[in-house]
Scaffold this active site. Structure first.
Site, mmCIF file in Angstrom:
data_model
loop_
_atom_site.group_PDB
_atom_site.id
_atom_site.type_symbol
_atom_site.label_atom_id
_atom_site.label_comp_id
_atom_site.label_asym_id
_atom_site.label_seq_id
_atom_site.Cartn_x
_atom_site.Cartn_y
_atom_site.Cartn_z
ATOM 1 N NE ARG A 51 28.372 30.721 2.279
ATOM 2 C CZ ARG A 51 28.053 29.482 1.920
ATOM 3 N NH1 ARG A 51 28.801 28.474 2.327
ATOM 4 N NH2 ARG A 51 27.005 29.252 1.159
ATOM 5 N NE ARG A 105 26.259 22.902 -2.551
ATOM 6 C CZ ARG A 105 26.541 23.016 -1.265
ATOM 7 N NH1 ARG A 105 27.615 22.448 -0.761
ATOM 8 N NH2 ARG A 105 25.745 23.686 -0.474
ATOM 9 C CE1 TYR A 116 30.393 25.622 0.414
ATOM 10 C CE2 TYR A 116 28.931 25.819 -1.475
ATOM 11 C CZ TYR A 116 29.127 25.834 -0.111
ATOM 12 O OH TYR A 116 28.087 26.066 0.737
ATOM 13 N N PRO A 173 27.112 16.275 3.530
ATOM 14 C CG PRO A 173 25.241 17.424 4.328
ATOM 15 C CD PRO A 173 26.460 16.687 4.784
ATOM 16 C CG ASN A 174 24.566 19.160 -0.761
ATOM 17 O OD1 ASN A 174 23.920 18.452 -1.522
ATOM 18 N ND2 ASN A 174 24.015 19.816 0.245
ATOM 19 C CB ALA A 191 23.884 21.983 5.538
ATOM 20 C CG ASN A 243 33.370 20.199 5.002
ATOM 21 O OD1 ASN A 243 32.282 20.602 5.371
ATOM 22 N ND2 ASN A 243 34.019 20.705 3.963
ATOM 23 C CD GLU A 271 32.639 23.573 12.960
ATOM 24 O OE1 GLU A 271 32.047 24.445 12.299
ATOM 25 O OE2 GLU A 271 32.537 23.486 14.205
ATOM 26 C CG HIS A 301 32.909 24.876 7.766
ATOM 27 N ND1 HIS A 301 31.788 24.130 7.533
ATOM 28 C CD2 HIS A 301 33.032 24.990 9.110
ATOM 29 C CE1 HIS A 301 31.245 23.808 8.694
ATOM 30 N NE2 HIS A 301 31.995 24.294 9.662
#
Length: 147
Positions: A107, A18, A23, A10-11, A77, A74, A98, A100
């Protein structure tokens, strides 16, 4: 020939616009171009996909079994919330990394927990778009070591 699924959650369709301070400025299309160039250099094939929907990501992971040798995921969330995606990765037994863009450990506290890390062969985070070719290198090495 080795085949990798590069799956984005998502996103990530909003990359480049964004929160570029977190990012980066690379778009998802730029990331796909990086991955295609890396695939050519490694002599592997890739499928590149993105969805904002948890079930669609689960379906893609299920479909990877018997079609792809590894997954670069990726999950955005969903990394921190989705037992369903964790179960899909565990159930298909397709090696998964995984990934990111940001350093999730630097964070918010809720981002420090990953359901996926429990079933992933490794985690790459904090290198922005450059993390994708790093993950591809790592996956190819992992698959070669397994053989």
């Amino acid at each position: 020939m080795t085949s990798l699924l590069i799956l984005n959650g998502p996103n990530l369709n909003l990359l480049g616009t964004r929160q570029p301070d977190i990012y980066g400025h690379a778009t998802l299309s730029d990331v796909e171009d990086l991955c295609n160039a890396k695939a050519d250099a490694l002599g592997v094939t890739i499928s590149f996909a993105q969805s904002n929907h948890e079930g669609a990501l689960v379906d893609q992971i299920h479909a990877a079994r018997g079609q792809h040798d590894g997954i670069i995921l990726n999950a955005g969330a969903y990394t921190h919330t989705s037992i369903a995606i964790m179960d899909a990765v565990a159930s298909t037994e397709v090696p998964t990394i995984e990934l990111h863009l940001s350093n999730i450990h630097a964070r918010e506290d809720f981002r420090h927990h990953s359901y996926l890390a429990k079933v992933a062969v490794g985690v790459i985070c904090g290198f922005g778009a450059a993390g994708y070719p790093l993950a591809m290198d790592a996956m190819v090495q992992h698959l070669e070591n397994r053989a």
